[in-house]
Design a protein around this motif. Structure first.
Motif, PDB file in Angstrom:
ATOM      1  N   GLU A   1      43.988  38.338  30.360  1.00 56.06           N
ATOM      2  CA  GLU A   1      43.114  39.209  29.938  1.00 56.06           C
ATOM      3  C   GLU A   1      41.999  38.551  29.249  1.00 56.06           C
ATOM      4  O   GLU A   1      42.107  37.478  28.561  1.00 56.06           O
TER       5      GLU A   1
ATOM      6  N   VAL B   1      39.459  42.123  36.653  1.00 55.16           N
ATOM      7  CA  VAL B   1      38.670  42.418  35.620  1.00 55.16           C
ATOM      8  C   VAL B   1      37.417  43.077  36.082  1.00 55.16           C
ATOM      9  O   VAL B   1      36.701  42.906  37.001  1.00 55.16           O
TER      10      VAL B   1
ATOM     11  N   ASN C   1      41.165  44.883  30.123  1.00 54.34           N
ATOM     12  CA  ASN C   1      40.691  44.075  31.338  1.00 54.34           C
ATOM     13  C   ASN C   1      39.163  44.436  31.501  1.00 54.34           C
ATOM     14  O   ASN C   1      38.564  44.303  32.900  1.00 54.34           O
TER      15      ASN C   1
END
Length: 453
Positions: free
Chosen positions: A429, A156, A385
């Motif tokens: 996500e 991320v 992300n």
């Protein structure tokens, strides 16, 4: 180390070491994620250090109720323990209830220590110049720096660059400037002067209240420490400098005889264009000399003052805003909007510096004096992300005129870093993360959400 070398890997990669990025990296590291923070300078602090954006304003509503806490408040507490901040003081300009002075050089040293405590790896002297994409996800970023090119992989990513640099490189849609003509709020080259007689300044204010900002708290001024001054209208008008502004604005400190001047104004140039930014800084430095000479020549208390420091870079108020699942609007701010997915609050009013004119448009926050910033403002529409934090979150031109202020940026950074870590560790996500789970985690970390005191 070149791009052919083995890439670095992390759960969370934060781009930008300003206040938003600092809070994001600390939050991610403390939540248990392997975290890397990338910063283009050799020191952290972003606009707070490189551009001398001082003091921080504001952690409170107009009535004095604190609405920003968490990591942002912890940083203030730790600066206070080091004797590098007096904490939150009344704003003697009268624009907000409190301002928070701090010593920028101590802040530069404190943050790396805090990052190490949280297990965050800091990579300085590095500029992100490429996003490696796989469909709707960022697989890695490429850095250019002293050691050549380096690739950093992550699960991320958090764009806390202020300018939406990573979002832009990833192909994420962004807006820039006001709707219609794309004009952005002006830039300001800030500078410090030492040798200022602040008691003489205060005496002149008390004797000539009509020459200063109408909201200046004159009834309390005799007993308050002077933290900021807006006005000297007569002096400014008579000087007739070639600067499109209608008053002098400065804040006191951190030295006892020192002020930080926020008066230069560079309009019509973009902070995302290298040549225009270079020209903005040339013009800004030219204006610094003009304003400093005027203040020494004309303003009471500045007779023995001298220029002591100019920003490493010009202060940039507005560049890209990432297109998110929700764009916070000016009317949301003014009505003190509440959102079910709120992850931060702010009591700072709309403070819109005219892109072409002299003035500033103000609009107070109604209701209980604070508005919510929803999680959806941190979530881009097309990059799964990626989270945003700080100045580049999803807002309109008008709403950005409040979310861009440092404490608000710290709060969204805290939220983005925590969300990034939770998502990375759960292998999901960010947009699939339950906002209620995020809110509970933020509350555990001291963040202040609606209904808390």
């Amino acid at each position: 180390m070149g791009v052919g070398s083995a890439p670095l890997e992390a759960d969370v990669v934060v781009v930008g070491g300003g206040p938003a990025g600092i809070c994001a990296a600390l939050a991610a590291g403390r939540t248990g994620a392997r975290t890397i923070l990338i910063e283009r300078y050799g020191f952290v602090g972003g606009m707070s250090t490189a551009a001398l954006v001082y003091p921080w304003m504001t952690f409170h509503t107009a009535e004095g109720r604190q609405v920003i806490g968490g990591i942002a408040q912890e940083i203030v507490d730790r600066l206070m323990k080091l004797g590098a901040s007096p904490g939150h003081l009344r704003d003697t300009v009268g624009f907000v209830h409190t301002v928070t002075p701090y010593e920028p050089e101590t802040f530069k040293s404190l943050v790396p220590a805090m990052l190490r405590e949280a297990g965050v790896r800091l990579i300085g002297h590095s500029f992100v110049d490429e996003a490696i994409m796989s469909g709707r996800r960022i697989e890695a970023v490429t850095l250019t720096g002293k050691s050549g090119r380096l690739r950093v992989r992550g699960n991320v990513f958090v764009d806390a660059s202020g300018d939406g640099d990573l979002a832009y490189l990833s192909g994420t849609p962004c807006a820039e400037g006001r709707e219609g003509d794309g004009r952005t709020q002006p830039m300001t080259m800030k500078f410090r002067m030492k040798g200022v007689d602040l008691q003489a300044v205060k005496r002149y204010m008390l004797d000539h209240p009509d020459e200063f900002y109408a909201k200046t708290p004159f009834a309390e001024l005799e007993r308050l420490p002077l933290t900021g001054v807006s006005g000297f209208y007569k002096h400014w008008t008579e000087a007739d400098l070639p600067i499109n502004r209608d008053q002098v604005l400065f804040f006191t400190g951190p030295g006892e005889d020192e002020v930080l001047v926020n008066t230069t104004r560079v309009q019509g140039l973009r902070g995302t264009d290298a040549e225009e930014l270079t020209e903005a800084e040339r013009l800004g430095r030219e204006q610094v000399l003009q304003v400093a000479a005027f203040m020494k020549r004309c303003l009471p208390g500045f007779e023995r003052a001298s220029l002591s420091q100019v920003g490493t870079q010009i202060g940039v108020r507005e560049t890209r805003r990432v297109e998110g699942l929700y764009a916070l609007r000016g009317e949301d701010v003014v009505r003190g909007a509440a959102f079910e997915d709120a992850i931060a609050r702010s009591g700072y009013p709309i403070d819109l510096h005219d892109p072409t004119g002299k003035g500033v448009t103000e609009a107070a926050v109604r209701g209980d004096g604070a508005y919510d910033i929803p999680y959806r403002c941190l979530l881009p529409t097309r990059t799964d992300n990626l989270l945003t934090a700080g100045r580049c979150i999803s807002t309109t031109h008008e709403a950005m005129a409040t979310t861009r202020l440092t404490p608000s940026c710290m709060a969204t950074g805290h939220a983005a870093g925590t969300a990034a870590a939770l998502a990375a560790l759960a292998r999901t996500e960010p947009h699939l993360l339950d906002a209620a789970v995020l809110q509970r985690k933020l509350a555990e970390q001291g963040a202040i959400l609606r209904g808390e005191r």
